[in-house]
Design a protein around this motif. Structure first.
Motif, PDB file in Angstrom:
ATOM      1  N   PRO A 536       0.796  -1.240   0.000  1.00 46.05           N
ATOM      2  CA  PRO A 536       0.000   0.000   0.000  1.00 46.05           C
ATOM      3  C   PRO A 536       0.822   1.281   0.000  1.00 46.05           C
ATOM      4  O   PRO A 536       0.392   2.292  -0.571  1.00 46.05           O
ATOM      5  N   ASP A 537       2.007   1.286   0.617  1.00 51.95           N
ATOM      6  CA  ASP A 537       2.808   2.506   0.700  1.00 51.95           C
ATOM      7  C   ASP A 537       3.638   2.775  -0.551  1.00 51.95           C
ATOM      8  O   ASP A 537       4.356   3.788  -0.604  1.00 51.95           O
ATOM      9  N   TYR A 538       3.570   1.895  -1.543  1.00 47.83           N
ATOM     10  CA  TYR A 538       4.464   2.021  -2.701  1.00 47.83           C
ATOM     11  C   TYR A 538       4.297   3.360  -3.417  1.00 47.83           C
ATOM     12  O   TYR A 538       5.276   4.040  -3.737  1.00 47.83           O
ATOM     13  N   PHE A 539       3.057   3.763  -3.689  1.00 46.13           N
ATOM     14  CA  PHE A 539       2.828   4.998  -4.449  1.00 46.13           C
ATOM     15  C   PHE A 539       3.269   6.232  -3.661  1.00 46.13           C
ATOM     16  O   PHE A 539       3.724   7.215  -4.246  1.00 46.13           O
ATOM     17  N   ALA A 540       3.170   6.169  -2.331  1.00 50.52           N
ATOM     18  CA  ALA A 540       3.651   7.281  -1.514  1.00 50.52           C
ATOM     19  C   ALA A 540       5.176   7.314  -1.506  1.00 50.52           C
ATOM     20  O   ALA A 540       5.788   8.386  -1.570  1.00 50.52           O
ATOM     21  N   THR A 541       5.794   6.124  -1.447  1.00 48.47           N
ATOM     22  CA  THR A 541       7.261   6.064  -1.444  1.00 48.47           C
ATOM     23  C   THR A 541       7.827   6.624  -2.739  1.00 48.47           C
ATOM     24  O   THR A 541       8.771   7.415  -2.736  1.00 48.47           O
ATOM     25  N   MET A 542       7.254   6.196  -3.853  1.00 44.34           N
ATOM     26  CA  MET A 542       7.744   6.647  -5.157  1.00 44.34           C
ATOM     27  C   MET A 542       7.136   7.973  -5.585  1.00 44.34           C
ATOM     28  O   MET A 542       7.528   8.528  -6.613  1.00 44.34           O
ATOM     29  N   GLN A 543       6.169   8.465  -4.828  1.00 43.90           N
ATOM     30  CA  GLN A 543       5.482   9.722  -5.140  1.00 43.90           C
ATOM     31  C   GLN A 543       4.885   9.691  -6.546  1.00 43.90           C
ATOM     32  O   GLN A 543       5.093  10.596  -7.369  1.00 43.90           O
ATOM     33  N   VAL A 544       4.126   8.611  -6.810  1.00 41.70           N
ATOM     34  CA  VAL A 544       3.387   8.468  -8.061  1.00 41.70           C
ATOM     35  C   VAL A 544       2.014   9.111  -7.867  1.00 41.70           C
ATOM     36  O   VAL A 544       1.261   8.695  -6.976  1.00 41.70           O
ATOM     37  N   PRO A 545       1.641  10.113  -8.652  1.00 48.39           N
ATOM     38  CA  PRO A 545       0.367  10.814  -8.436  1.00 48.39           C
ATOM     39  C   PRO A 545      -0.838   9.912  -8.685  1.00 48.39           C
ATOM     40  O   PRO A 545      -0.861   9.109  -9.624  1.00 48.39           O
ATOM     41  N   LEU A 546      -1.830  10.069  -7.853  1.00 53.24           N
ATOM     42  CA  LEU A 546      -3.114   9.387  -8.020  1.00 53.24           C
ATOM     43  C   LEU A 546      -4.025  10.274  -8.856  1.00 53.24           C
ATOM     44  O   LEU A 546      -4.233  11.449  -8.544  1.00 53.24           O
ATOM     45  N   ARG A 547      -4.601   9.730  -9.927  1.00 54.45           N
ATOM     46  CA  ARG A 547      -5.471  10.497 -10.817  1.00 54.45           C
ATOM     47  C   ARG A 547      -6.948  10.294 -10.501  1.00 54.45           C
ATOM     48  O   ARG A 547      -7.728  11.236 -10.552  1.00 54.45           O
ATOM     49  N   LEU A 548      -7.338   9.072 -10.201  1.00 60.52           N
ATOM     50  CA  LEU A 548      -8.733   8.764  -9.900  1.00 60.52           C
ATOM     51  C   LEU A 548      -8.791   7.709  -8.803  1.00 60.52           C
ATOM     52  O   LEU A 548      -7.859   6.908  -8.652  1.00 60.52           O
ATOM     53  N   GLY A 549      -9.887   7.709  -8.029  1.00 63.37           N
ATOM     54  CA  GLY A 549     -10.119   6.625  -7.078  1.00 63.37           C
ATOM     55  C   GLY A 549      -9.263   6.723  -5.843  1.00 63.37           C
ATOM     56  O   GLY A 549      -9.014   7.804  -5.311  1.00 63.37           O
ATOM     57  N   ARG A 550      -8.753   5.569  -5.408  1.00 61.57           N
ATOM     58  CA  ARG A 550      -8.021   5.491  -4.137  1.00 61.57           C
ATOM     59  C   ARG A 550      -6.782   4.624  -4.275  1.00 61.57           C
ATOM     60  O   ARG A 550      -6.590   3.908  -5.261  1.00 61.57           O
ATOM     61  N   HIS A 551      -5.924   4.713  -3.241  1.00 62.25           N
ATOM     62  CA  HIS A 551      -4.770   3.834  -3.136  1.00 62.25           C
ATOM     63  C   HIS A 551      -5.186   2.516  -2.497  1.00 62.25           C
ATOM     64  O   HIS A 551      -6.302   2.362  -1.997  1.00 62.25           O
ATOM     65  N   PHE A 552      -4.262   1.563  -2.480  1.00 64.02           N
ATOM     66  CA  PHE A 552      -4.474   0.339  -1.706  1.00 64.02           C
ATOM     67  C   PHE A 552      -4.411   0.677  -0.215  1.00 64.02           C
ATOM     68  O   PHE A 552      -3.732   1.630   0.205  1.00 64.02           O
ATOM     69  N   THR A 553      -5.097  -0.124   0.574  1.00 67.32           N
ATOM     70  CA  THR A 553      -5.065   0.021   2.027  1.00 67.32           C
ATOM     71  C   THR A 553      -4.772  -1.333   2.653  1.00 67.32           C
ATOM     72  O   THR A 553      -4.748  -2.368   1.965  1.00 67.32           O
ATOM     73  N   ASP A 554      -4.551  -1.331   3.956  1.00 64.40           N
ATOM     74  CA  ASP A 554      -4.299  -2.595   4.654  1.00 64.40           C
ATOM     75  C   ASP A 554      -5.506  -3.527   4.589  1.00 64.40           C
ATOM     76  O   ASP A 554      -5.381  -4.742   4.803  1.00 64.40           O
ATOM     77  N   ALA A 555      -6.682  -2.967   4.305  1.00 60.25           N
ATOM     78  CA  ALA A 555      -7.881  -3.810   4.188  1.00 60.25           C
ATOM     79  C   ALA A 555      -7.883  -4.639   2.911  1.00 60.25           C
ATOM     80  O   ALA A 555      -8.639  -5.617   2.807  1.00 60.25           O
ATOM     81  N   ASP A 556      -7.029  -4.263   1.947  1.00 60.99           N
ATOM     82  CA  ASP A 556      -6.947  -5.032   0.701  1.00 60.99           C
ATOM     83  C   ASP A 556      -5.994  -6.207   0.909  1.00 60.99           C
ATOM     84  O   ASP A 556      -4.911  -6.301   0.309  1.00 60.99           O
ATOM     85  N   ASP A 557      -6.404  -7.117   1.801  1.00 58.35           N
ATOM     86  CA  ASP A 557      -5.543  -8.249   2.140  1.00 58.35           C
ATOM     87  C   ASP A 557      -6.084  -9.527   1.530  1.00 58.35           C
ATOM     88  O   ASP A 557      -7.005  -9.509   0.709  1.00 58.35           O
ATOM     89  N   GLN A 558      -5.504 -10.660   1.970  1.00 56.78           N
ATOM     90  CA  GLN A 558      -5.879 -11.938   1.383  1.00 56.78           C
ATOM     91  C   GLN A 558      -7.325 -12.309   1.646  1.00 56.78           C
ATOM     92  O   GLN A 558      -7.878 -13.192   0.968  1.00 56.78           O
ATOM     93  N   HIS A 559      -7.952 -11.639   2.593  1.00 55.14           N
ATOM     94  CA  HIS A 559      -9.353 -11.954   2.905  1.00 55.14           C
ATOM     95  C   HIS A 559     -10.329 -11.003   2.197  1.00 55.14           C
ATOM     96  O   HIS A 559     -11.536 -11.237   2.221  1.00 55.14           O
ATOM     97  N   GLY A 560      -9.805  -9.918   1.620  1.00 54.38           N
ATOM     98  CA  GLY A 560     -10.680  -8.939   0.992  1.00 54.38           C
ATOM     99  C   GLY A 560     -10.933  -9.240  -0.476  1.00 54.38           C
ATOM    100  O   GLY A 560     -10.325 -10.143  -1.082  1.00 54.38           O
ATOM    101  N   ALA A 561     -11.830  -8.467  -1.057  1.00 47.29           N
ATOM    102  CA  ALA A 561     -12.138  -8.620  -2.484  1.00 47.29           C
ATOM    103  C   ALA A 561     -10.918  -8.201  -3.304  1.00 47.29           C
ATOM    104  O   ALA A 561     -10.300  -7.169  -3.025  1.00 47.29           O
ATOM    105  N   PRO A 562     -10.537  -8.996  -4.318  1.00 49.20           N
ATOM    106  CA  PRO A 562      -9.365  -8.659  -5.142  1.00 49.20           C
ATOM    107  C   PRO A 562      -9.547  -7.320  -5.864  1.00 49.20           C
ATOM    108  O   PRO A 562     -10.592  -7.079  -6.487  1.00 49.20           O
ATOM    109  N   VAL A 563      -8.559  -6.455  -5.757  1.00 51.60           N
ATOM    110  CA  VAL A 563      -8.631  -5.126  -6.355  1.00 51.60           C
ATOM    111  C   VAL A 563      -7.368  -4.855  -7.164  1.00 51.60           C
ATOM    112  O   VAL A 563      -6.368  -5.592  -7.071  1.00 51.60           O
ATOM    113  N   ALA A 564      -7.417  -3.784  -7.933  1.00 53.78           N
ATOM    114  CA  ALA A 564      -6.263  -3.404  -8.749  1.00 53.78           C
ATOM    115  C   ALA A 564      -6.292  -1.903  -8.982  1.00 53.78           C
ATOM    116  O   ALA A 564      -7.347  -1.258  -8.910  1.00 53.78           O
TER     117      ALA A 564
END
Length: 815
Positions: A536-564
Motif C-alpha cells: 500500500p505505501d508504494y505509491f507514496a514512497t515513489m510519489q506516483v500521483p493518483l489520478r482517480l479513485g483510491r490507493h491500496f489500504t491494509d484492508a486489501d488483504d488476502q481476505h478482501g475482495a481482489p482489487v487493482a
C-alpha cells in the motif's frame, strides 16, 4: 628507399625550423587521428572482436516476435522448444536456457547469485572449454542425474580462493546439494555484459507444459550448410504448423539472430554514428592542414623552384612532400594515440555501467595491435593527402618564373584553397547540426518526467525461495516484518515493496479480458498489460500521483475482495469512452513455472484507482498499459524494497541489510541501488553519445573557423598590392570592406548551404537515436546556420581590420 630515408631526415629539419606551423599541424592532426583511434578501439571491441566461442558465426539465439504486441525479443515456451528439437533440420543442436536468483549457503555467509539452468548440450553449442574439470555431459539433464553444477570463474575466485581442489566439492544451492564438476574460464561471457552467472545447473525439462509458458531462451548451432535466413524460414513454417495444431490466437514468429549480432544490435547504430562523426572530424582536419600546406608551398616556391632547376624530377618532389607529410602525420598520430589512451579508460568505465543501456563487450575496449595498425593506416593516408596539395602546387608552377619573382606571389591555386574552406564549413555545419539534434534529444530525456520522484530512494532486491517460504502466508509474514524493521530506521520516511523496480528494464506481462465486451480470440490476445505487485505505501514512497479513485489500504488483504490500480495508459487504451472505476478485469497469467509469477493467482479483480504513467522500462520508452496488484493478495517471491529517505540514500545501505538479517539471518540481499542510479543508467548511452558528438562537432567548428581565418588572412597577404592600388586610386574603406565581405560570403554561404543539405540527409540516420526531436528540425538547422555564418564572419573580421588599416604608399614601397 634510400631516397625516402634521406628525405625523411631533410623533412624533419624543415619541420623543426617552423615550430609554430608544425605545432599547429600536429595538434590538428592529433585531434582527428586521436578521436578516430578512440572510436576504432570501441568499434573493434564491440562489433568485431571475436567471441570466446568456437564457430561463432554458427551460434544463434532464437527470439519470438509478436508484431501485434510490439514484441521483438520475446522468450520461448518450453513446449515449443521441445517440438523444435523434433521438427527442425537446420540446427546441429538446440539448447534451452533459463536464469533466476539462487542462494548459496555454506563456505561463507548466504549469497544471492544469478544462476542458470541449461540443457546438457548448451556448452557443446558454444564449444566452451572449462578452466577446470568439465561441463555438462549427455544425460546430465535427465531426472536423477542433475545434481552437478558448473561455477563461474568469478565465483571460484570469490568463494573458493581459486583453489584447484574445488572439483568434486559439494555446494548448497537453495535447499539442494550439488557437486562442482567444472569451473568456467575467465573470458566466458554469454551476453558481453558485466552480469555474472555464477552457477550453471542442468535443465530437466518435462513434457506437457503450456505453449503460453514463455520462460526460456533458446540457443542453437546452425549446420555448416545453413544460414540464419533459411533457418528462420524453417522455424516460422514449424510455428505455423504448431499454431494450426494447437491454436493460441497469437501471431507469433521466430527471429534467428547470430549471438554476436544479438549482443550489439541495439548499440551498433550509436557506434556507427560516432564513427562517422570522427571520420568527418579527421576530414575537416586534413582539409585545414591541406590549406595550410598550400599557403606554405606558395611561400616556399623559390626553394621548390631551385630543386626543379637543379634537376629534381616530379617523383623526387613527390617523395620529398610525402616525407614532410609523413613526419607531420606521424607526430600527429603519436600525440593522438596518447590523447586516445588517456580518454579510453574513462570511456570504458562509462560504457560498463550496469543497466539497460550498458554497452556489451565494453570490458574488451583497449588499444591492441588491430587499433594500432588502423591508426598507422590513417597516418599513412593522412600523409599522402597532405603531400598532394604542395605537390600539385609545385608541378603546376613555372620554376623560372618563381625564381625571377620578388616579394609575395600572386594568388595561386585559389580555387582549390577556397574549395577546401567551403568543404570545411559544410562538414562542420552538418556535424554541428547532428550534435544539436543529439544534444536536444539527451536534454529531452533528462527533462522527461518518469512518473515518479527518483530523489532520495534506496532500493535492494530479495528473493524468497520456495524451500524456505513454502506458503503465501510465509511470504506475507516476512514482508510485513521486514517492512516494519526498515520503516523504523533513522532517516527512513517510507518503506514499501514492488516486485520489478521501475526504470530497471524488468517486467512481466499478463493477458487481460474485460467481462461484457465482445472480443475475438485474436483480439483478446492483444489485450496485454504489464503487472507490478506492490504494498500500500508504494505509491507514496515513489510519489506516483493518483489520478482517480483510491490507493491500496491494509484492508486489501488476502481476505478482501481482489482489487487493482491501473495506469492512465491502460485506462485510455481499454476504457476510452466508459468509466473505469469499478470495472472488472480478468487476469490470465501465463501457465508458467517461471519463478517470478505471483504465488497466488486470483483471476478477477476490480479497478479501484488510476495513477500516473510510470516509465518502467526507461524514460525513452513509450507508455504501456500497467496494472498494479496488492502484495497481500498476490504475494511474490521477488521483492524489491524501496526506502524513501531524509538523508543520503546510500548511507542507509548497511543499516538496511542489517535490518533484513535481524528478521532472517539467512536471507541474502543484492542489487543495492538508488532510484537516481536506475534513472541515470537508462540515459547513459544517449548522454555519452551526445556528449562525444558535441565534442567532435566543437573541434570541427573550431577547425573550420580557424581554417577560414587562415584562408582570408593568406588571401589578404596575397592581395596586399591590389588593395594598396585600389586605396591609392581612391577606394574608400567602405568599398574595400564590401569587397572583402563579398569574397568571404563566397566561401561562407556555399559552405553553410552544403552543410545544411548534408545535415538534413545525414540526420536521417539518427532517427532511431533521437527522443522528442525531429531529425529534420528546421529551427535547429536555422540556429546552426546562423551560428556558422556569424562566427565565420567574425573570423573574417579580424584580418579585415588589418587590411583596412594599410598605408597604401607603404605597401607600394614594400612591393
Amino acid at each position: 628507399m634510400c631516397n625516402l630515408f634521406s628525405e625523411l631526415k631533410s623533412a624533419s629539419r624543415i619541420v623543426s625550423r617552423s615550430p609554430r606551423f608544425s605545432f599547429s599541424v600536429v595538434l590538428i592532426l592529433a585531434l582527428g587521428i586521436g578521436a578516430n583511434s578512440l572510436m576504432l578501439s570501441v568499434i573493434f571491441a564491440v562489433l568485431f572482436r571475436p567471441l570466446p566461442f568456437r564457430d561463432q558465426d554458427r551460434i544463434v539465439i532464437l527470439w519470438e516476435s509478436q508484431p501485434t504486441r510490439g514484441i521483438n525479443r520475446g522468450i520461448i515456451s518450453p513446449a515449443d522448444y521441445l517440438e523444435w528439437t523434433r521438427r527442425t533440420r537446420s540446427f546441429e543442436h538446440l539448447a534451452a536456457w533459463r536464469t533466476w536468483f539462487y542462494t548459496l549457503r555454506g563456505n561463507g555467509g548466504p549469497e544471492q547469485v544469478w544462476g542458470v539452468h541449461a540443457s546438457a548440450g548448451f556448452f557443446k553449442i558454444l564449444g566452451a572449454q572449462p578452466q577446470l574439470g568439465r561441463t555438462f555431459l549427455p544425460g546430465d539433464d535427465s531426472p536423477g542425474r542433475e545434481n552437478v553444477v558448473v561455477i563461474s570463474h568469478a565465483l571460484w575466485q570469490r568463494r573458493y580462493g581459486s583453489s584447484p581442489g574445488v572439483i568434486g566439492k559439494a555446494i548448497t544451492v537453495d535447499d539442494r546439494v550439488y557437486t562442482i564438476v567444472g569451473v568456467l574460464r575467465a573470458d566466458f561471457n554469454l551476453f558481453g555484459t558485466t552480469r555474472s552467472y555464477d552457477v550453471w545447473m542442468p535443465f530437466v525439462m518435462m513434457p506437457g507444459s503450456s505453449r503460453m509458458d514463455h520462460s526460456i531462451l533458446v540457443f542453437g548451432k546452425l549446420k555448416s550448410v545453413a544460414a540464419p535466413a533459411s533457418a528462420e524460414t524453417e522455424m516460422n513454417a514449424v510455428m505455423g504448423d504448431l499454431e494450426r495444431e494447437n491454436p493460441s490466437g497469437e501471431q507469433r514468429r521466430i527471429r534467428v539472430v547470430r549471438l554476436k549480432d544479438s549482443q550489439v544490435e541495439r548499440t551498433r547504430p550509436t557506434l556507427l554514428v560516432l564513427l562517422a562523426a570522427v571520420g568527418i572530424l579527421l576530414t575537416i582536419g586534413c582539409a585545414n592542414v591541406a590549406n595550410l600546406m598550400l599557403a606554405r608551398a606558395a611561400l616556399r616556391r623559390r626553394e621548390v623552384a631551385t630543386r626543379v632547376a637543379l634537376g629534381a624530377s616530379s617523383s623526387r618532389l613527390a617523395i620529398h612532400f610525402l616525407a614532410e607529410g609523413l613526419v607531420l602525420a606521424s607526430l600527429g598520430g603519436a600525440l593522438g594515440l596518447l590523447l586516445a589512451t588517456a580518454g579510453l579508460g574513462r570511456l570504458r568505465d562509462t560504457a560498463l555501467r550496469p543497466g539497460v543501456a550498458e554497452v556489451p563487450r565494453a570490458q574488451l575496449i583497449y588499444m591492441d595491435v588491430h587499433v594500432l595498425v588502423c591508426t598507422a593506416g590513417l597516418v599513412l593516408l593522412t600523409a599522402v593527402l597532405l603531400s598532394l596539395a604542395p605537390l600539385a602546387h609545385a608541378v603546376r608552377s613555372n620554376a623560372f618564373a618563381s625564381l625571377r619573382a620578388v616579394g609575395v606571389a600572386v594568388s595561386s591555386h585559389r580555387k582549390l584553397r577556397s574549395g577546401l574552406v567551403v568543404a570545411e564549413i559544410g562538414l562542420s555545419t552538418a556535424l554541428l547540426f547532428c550534435a544539436v539534434l543529439l544534444g536536444g534529444s539527451a536534454a529531452k530525456l533528462l527533462a522527461t518526467d518518469p512518473g515518479l520522484n527518483t530523489n532520495n530512494v534506496l532500493t535492494f532486491r530479495l528473493w524468497l525461495p520456495q524451500w524456505r517460504f513454502s506458503t503465501p502466508d510465509d511470504l506475507l509474514r516476512f514482508q510485513r516484518q521486514a517492512a516494519l524493521a526498515l520503516s523504523v530506521l533513522p532517516g527512513v520516511s517510507s518503506a514499501s515493496v514492488v516486485n520489478f523496480p521501475p526504470l530497471s528494464g524488468w517486467g512481466d506481462a499478463t493477458t487481460v479480458t474485460i467481462p461484457g465486451r465482445d472480443q475475438s480470440r485474436s483480439e483478446q490476445s492483444r489485450l496485454v498489460t504489464q503487472y507490478r505487485v506492490v504494498t500500500p505505501d508504494y505509491f507514496a514512497t515513489m510519489q506516483v500521483p493518483l489520478r482517480l479513485g483510491r490507493h491500496f489500504t491494509d484492508a486489501d488483504d488476502q481476505h478482501g475482495a481482489p482489487v487493482a490500480i491501473i495506469n492512465e495508459e491502460m485506462a485510455r487504451r481499454y476504457w476510452p469512452d466508459t468509466p473505469v472505476l469499478g470495472a472488472s478485469v480478468i487476469l490470465r497469467f501465463p501457465a508458467s513455472g517461471a519463478p517470478w509469477k505471483p504465488a497466488v493467482n486470483r483471476e478477477r479483480v476490480t479497478v479501484v484507482g488510476v495513477v500516473a504513467d510510470v516509465k518502467e522500462f526507461g524514460v525513452a520508452e513509450p507508455d504501456v498499459p500497467q496494472i498494479y496488484l496488492p502484495y497481500s493478495q498476490f504475494p511474490s517471491r521477488l521483492l524489491t524494497f524501496a526506502l524513501r529517505t531524509t538523508i543520503a540514500p546510500q548511507s542507509l545501505a548497511t543499516p538496511a541489510v542489517a535490518a533484513i538479517h535481524q528478521v532472517d539471518a539467512e536471507q541474502a540481499v543484492s542489487e543495492i541501488k538508488t532510484m537516481d542510479q536506475y534513472r541515470s543508467d537508462t540515459t547513459t548511452l544517449s548522454r555519452t553519445s551526445a556528449m562525444m558528438v558535441s565534442l567532435f562537432a566543437g573541434f570541427a567548428f573550431l577547425l573550420a573557423t580557424t581554417g577560414l581565418y587562415a584562408s582570408v588572412t593568406y588571401s589578404f597577404a596575397q592581395r596586399r598590392l591590389e588593395l594598396a592600388i585600389r586605396a591609392a586610386l581612391g577606394a574608400t574603406p567602405a568599398k574595400l570592406l564590401t569587397l572583402i565581405f563579398i569574397e568571404a560570403s563566397s566561401l561562407i554561404v556555399p559552405g553553410v548551404v552544403l552543410g545544411s543539405t548534408l545535415g538534413l540527409v545525414g540526420s536521417r540516420a539518427l532517427k532511431t537515436l533521437l527522443f522528442g526531436v525531429r531529425s529534420d528540425d528546421l529551427s535547429a538547422l536555422g540556429i546552426v546556420a546562423a551560428l556558422m555564418v556569424t562566427t565565420s564572419m567574425l573570423a573574417c573580421w579580424l584580418p579585415m581590420r588589418g587590411a583596412l588599416k594599410l598605408d597604401p604608399m607603404q605597401s607600394l614601397r614594400h612591393e
